[in-house]
Design an enzyme around this catalytic site. Structure first.
Site, PDB file in Angstrom:
ATOM      1  N   GLU A 207      -2.044  29.590  10.062  1.00 10.93           N
ATOM      2  CA  GLU A 207      -1.135  30.701  10.423  1.00 10.93           C
ATOM      3  C   GLU A 207       0.272  30.142  10.270  1.00 10.93           C
ATOM      4  O   GLU A 207       0.703  29.336  11.085  1.00 10.93           O
ATOM      5  CB  GLU A 207      -1.372  31.153  11.872  1.00 10.93           C
ATOM      6  CG  GLU A 207      -2.728  31.756  12.138  1.00 10.93           C
ATOM      7  CD  GLU A 207      -2.929  33.107  11.489  1.00 10.93           C
ATOM      8  OE1 GLU A 207      -1.945  33.713  11.026  1.00 10.93           O
ATOM      9  OE2 GLU A 207      -4.085  33.549  11.428  1.00 10.93           O
TER      10      GLU A 207
ATOM     11  N   CYS B 221       6.971  34.272  14.407  1.00  5.88           N
ATOM     12  CA  CYS B 221       6.640  34.308  12.976  1.00  5.88           C
ATOM     13  C   CYS B 221       6.637  35.735  12.449  1.00  5.88           C
ATOM     14  O   CYS B 221       6.777  35.951  11.254  1.00  5.88           O
ATOM     15  CB  CYS B 221       5.290  33.655  12.746  1.00  5.88           C
ATOM     16  SG  CYS B 221       4.021  34.354  13.817  1.00  5.88           S
TER      17      CYS B 221
HETATM   18  P1  NAD Z   1       5.782  22.774  12.876  1.00  4.49           P
HETATM   19  O1  NAD Z   1       4.957  22.973  11.661  1.00  4.49           O
HETATM   20  O2  NAD Z   1       6.909  21.835  12.821  1.00  4.49           O
HETATM   21  O3  NAD Z   1       4.885  22.269  14.083  1.00  4.49           O
HETATM   22  C1  NAD Z   1       3.672  22.927  14.454  1.00  4.49           C
HETATM   23  C2  NAD Z   1       2.706  21.893  14.980  1.00  4.49           C
HETATM   24  O4  NAD Z   1       2.420  20.985  13.937  1.00  4.49           O
HETATM   25  C3  NAD Z   1       3.219  21.067  16.149  1.00  4.49           C
HETATM   26  O5  NAD Z   1       2.153  20.803  17.025  1.00  4.49           O
HETATM   27  C4  NAD Z   1       3.669  19.782  15.487  1.00  4.49           C
HETATM   28  O6  NAD Z   1       3.559  18.664  16.326  1.00  4.49           O
HETATM   29  C5  NAD Z   1       2.651  19.666  14.376  1.00  4.49           C
HETATM   30  N1  NAD Z   1       3.116  18.872  13.236  1.00  4.49           N
HETATM   31  C6  NAD Z   1       4.370  18.747  12.749  1.00  4.49           C
HETATM   32  N2  NAD Z   1       4.385  17.898  11.696  1.00  4.49           N
HETATM   33  C7  NAD Z   1       3.108  17.517  11.526  1.00  4.49           C
HETATM   34  C8  NAD Z   1       2.467  16.658  10.604  1.00  4.49           C
HETATM   35  N3  NAD Z   1       3.138  16.013   9.643  1.00  4.49           N
HETATM   36  N4  NAD Z   1       1.140  16.497  10.710  1.00  4.49           N
HETATM   37  C9  NAD Z   1       0.427  17.157  11.666  1.00  4.49           C
HETATM   38  N5  NAD Z   1       0.970  17.967  12.576  1.00  4.49           N
HETATM   39  C10 NAD Z   1       2.293  18.148  12.502  1.00  4.49           C
HETATM   40  O7  NAD Z   1       6.221  24.237  13.320  1.00  4.49           O
HETATM   41  P2  NAD Z   1       7.107  24.639  14.580  1.00  4.49           P
HETATM   42  O8  NAD Z   1       8.519  24.384  14.245  1.00  4.49           O
HETATM   43  O9  NAD Z   1       6.554  24.063  15.831  1.00  4.49           O
HETATM   44  O10 NAD Z   1       6.813  26.194  14.656  1.00  4.49           O
HETATM   45  C11 NAD Z   1       7.557  27.131  13.969  1.00  4.49           C
HETATM   46  C12 NAD Z   1       6.829  27.621  12.746  1.00  4.49           C
HETATM   47  O11 NAD Z   1       5.550  28.141  13.110  1.00  4.49           O
HETATM   48  C13 NAD Z   1       7.545  28.752  12.069  1.00  4.49           C
HETATM   49  O12 NAD Z   1       7.531  28.573  10.675  1.00  4.49           O
HETATM   50  C14 NAD Z   1       6.707  29.965  12.441  1.00  4.49           C
HETATM   51  O13 NAD Z   1       6.821  31.040  11.557  1.00  4.49           O
HETATM   52  C15 NAD Z   1       5.356  29.398  12.479  1.00  4.49           C
HETATM   53  N6  NAD Z   1       4.476  30.236  13.287  1.00  4.49           N
HETATM   54  C16 NAD Z   1       3.490  30.950  12.664  1.00  4.49           C
HETATM   55  C17 NAD Z   1       2.675  31.775  13.409  1.00  4.49           C
HETATM   56  C18 NAD Z   1       1.572  32.579  12.772  1.00  4.49           C
HETATM   57  O14 NAD Z   1       0.712  33.060  13.503  1.00  4.49           O
HETATM   58  N7  NAD Z   1       1.561  32.755  11.470  1.00  4.49           N
HETATM   59  C19 NAD Z   1       2.855  31.875  14.782  1.00  4.49           C
HETATM   60  C20 NAD Z   1       3.870  31.137  15.376  1.00  4.49           C
HETATM   61  C21 NAD Z   1       4.668  30.315  14.607  1.00  4.49           C
END
Ligand code: NAD
Length: 482
Positions: free
Chosen positions: A249, A283
């Site tokens: 997602e 999102c």
């Molecule tokens: P992010 O991708 O930076 O982090 C999300 C998760 O991934 C966190 O737990 C983080 O620790 C982990 N993560 C980060 N880098 C990683 C790596 N290299 N390997 C493994 N895990 C890693 O995203 P964010 O800034 O926390 O969240 C915002 C984003 O999430 C926005 O782009 C938003 O649109 C998206 N989002 C999507 C939905 C959906 O349902 N489609 C819902 C909410 C948020």
């Protein structure tokens, strides 16, 4: 100040050699709690304990699993005020929204508690006599949830409900900014009697070691990720080595199309709710507001009035409707997007800068901002701003605006406003998005499958498809023995 351990194999584990990291309240800059940063051994143990618990959990009758899930949801709802306060302190959103998030998350637990009881198989007529073709659904195995900071409670509950109801153990890794809600969820499931090892919460100051270990372990069969498209792609690549089922997602860049016959009262109410919920850090947040040129001035006036009534402040204050952004980098990105739009010719009708005032104890508040004179060359139209900025863009032709709305690698959600049912059908079918609101921008529902097209994701969460992300279909052909 509280120190949280990790919840591994049904036990709370004290901080180890990796120490702790701080969780900071974005409204005040104060440290809310210290959280143990998992060691490599902690992470490996969570997989070992999940493996040990897996067979019994999968074999438990669905109705018994359902009872445990429902008990956990009831425990969380019984302490919703306390949990909402923790959520607001770690993430910033207004308390009423935090309560709504927890109730919505518990709704997923209740939903999946029942869906697990309906994981029906199928029998299919065979092509030869005396044969039976049977299809059964079985739990996929050890599952992992990686969740973002913007909805720290519901993002996990939606995955956890589906995984547990399907009969899978789950290991959760919450975002480092907001781990407390996940740890509180573990506390509730523990109290509800979830067998040890079925659920673990592994927190870490950095995500890399966790990712390395779980992606390299062939016992982990499903990874359900919500977060940025960039990290989602990385996980998909890393999952290839063991052909893990990766559900994603990811980001969005949601358009709204407001046609000339729209009910503007509905447009304003729905767009305000979508745009400013969680300070625009969702999102599905409306990011590009295309408005028919004949009504754009009137809509701008109405939006400006509605926005001037928003109350920026600490989410714990009962009057606040717009809290702080989650971290300094988030505010800097919003500032960059607004500055870029102004430099390219946009005008600010409302807001446009960081909010300040004697009541505001951090510099992470941003004024609800209305931009006009926006075009596609501006960053606000190209990438998620993830902040309280509403850009209005004129259009004149239906086909052209649909092409512009589709002109993005993202395909999570889109909205349109019209009274013309034929146009609503035509446009919804032409839009390349997984979730579309017609005269509606607030469509969260546990019973509907949510997910994105294109680079916004893979798979669906919630609804009648949610369980499938954690199940395998097994085709059994039964021949005749004489
Ligand atoms: P992010 O991708 O930076 O982090 C999300 C998760 O991934 C966190 O737990 C983080 O620790 C982990 N993560 C980060 N880098 C990683 C790596 N290299 N390997 C493994 N895990 C890693 O995203 P964010 O800034 O926390 O969240 C915002 C984003 O999430 C926005 O782009 C938003 O649109 C998206 N989002 C999507 C939905 C959906 O349902 N489609 C819902 C909410 C948020």
């Amino acid at each position: 100040m509280k120190t949280y351990g990790n919840y591994i194999g049904g036990e709370w584990r004290e901080p180890g050699t990796s120490g702790t990291f701080s969780v900071v309240n974005p409204a005040t800059g104060e440290t809310v709690a210290e959280v143990a940063s998992a060691t490599a051994d902690d992470i490996r143990d969570s997989i070992d304990r999940a493996e040990a618990a897996m067979a019994d959990w999968a074999a438990m009758p669905a109705i018994e699993r359902s009872h445990i899930l429902r008990r956990a949801a009831a425990i969380m709802m019984g302490r919703v005020d306390e949990l909402a306060e923790i959520l607001t302190r770690e993430q910033g959103k207004p308390l009423a929204q935090a309560k709504g998030e927890i109730a919505y998350g518990c709704g997923f637990i209740d939903w999946f508690a029942e869906e697990g009881r309906r994981a029906y198989g199928t029998t299919i007529p065979a092509s030869v006599p005396d044969k039976r073709i049977v299809v059964v659904k079985q739990p996929i195995g050890i599952s992992v949830a990686i969740t973002p900071w913007n909805f720290p409670s519901v993002q996990l509950l939606r995955k956890l409900g589906a995984a547990l109801a399907a009969g899978c153990p789950m290991i959760a890794k919450p975002a480092e900014l907001t781990p407390l809600s996940s740890l509180e969820i573990a506390r509730a499931f523990d109290e509800a009697g979830l067998p040890k090892g079925v659920f673990s919460v592994v927190c870490a100051a950095e995500p890399y070691e966790f990712t390395d270990i779980i992606m390299a372990d062939p016992r982990v069969r499903a990874v359900s990720f919500t977060g940025s498209t960039e990290v989602g792609k990385l996980l998909m690549r890393r999952g290839a080595d063991h052909v893990k089922k990766v559900s994603l997602e990811l980001g969005g860049q949601a358009p709204t199309i407001v046609f000339e016959d729209a009910d503007l009262d509905v447009v304003v109410a729905e767009t305000m709710a979508s745009k400013f919920r969680n300070m625009g850090q969702t999102c599905v947040s409306v990011n590009r507001i295309y408005v028919h040129e004949s009504i754009i001035d009137e809509l701008a006036t109405r939006m400006q009035l509605a926005m001037s009534q928003l109350e920026v402040g600490d989410g714990l204050h009962p009057n606040s409707t717009v809290g702080p952004l989650v971290e300094p980098a988030a505010v800097e990105k919003v500032e960059r997007h607004v500055a870029d739009a102004i430099a390219k010719g946009a005008r600010v009708l409302q807001g446009g800068k960081r909010a300040s005032g004697t009541d505001l104890k951090s510099d992470q508040f941003f004024e609800p901002t209305l931009l006009v004179g926006v075009d596609e060359s501006m960053q606000v139209m190209q990438e998620e701003t993830f902040g309280p900025v509403a850009p209005l863009v004129p259009f004149s032709d239906e086909k052209d605006v649909v092409a512009r709305a589709n002109g993005t690698p993202y395909g999570l959600s889109a909205y349109l406003f019209t009274r013309d049912i034929n146009r609503a059908i035509r446009v919804t079918e032409a839009l390349e998005f997984g979730t579309i609101g017609v005269n509606d921008s607030t469509f969260s529902a546990v019973q509907a499958p949510f997910g994105g097209f294109k680079e916004s994701g893979l798979g669906r969460e919630g609804g009648f498809l949610g369980l499938d992300e954690f199940m395998e279909y097994k085709f059994i052909s039964i021949g005749n023995v004489r």
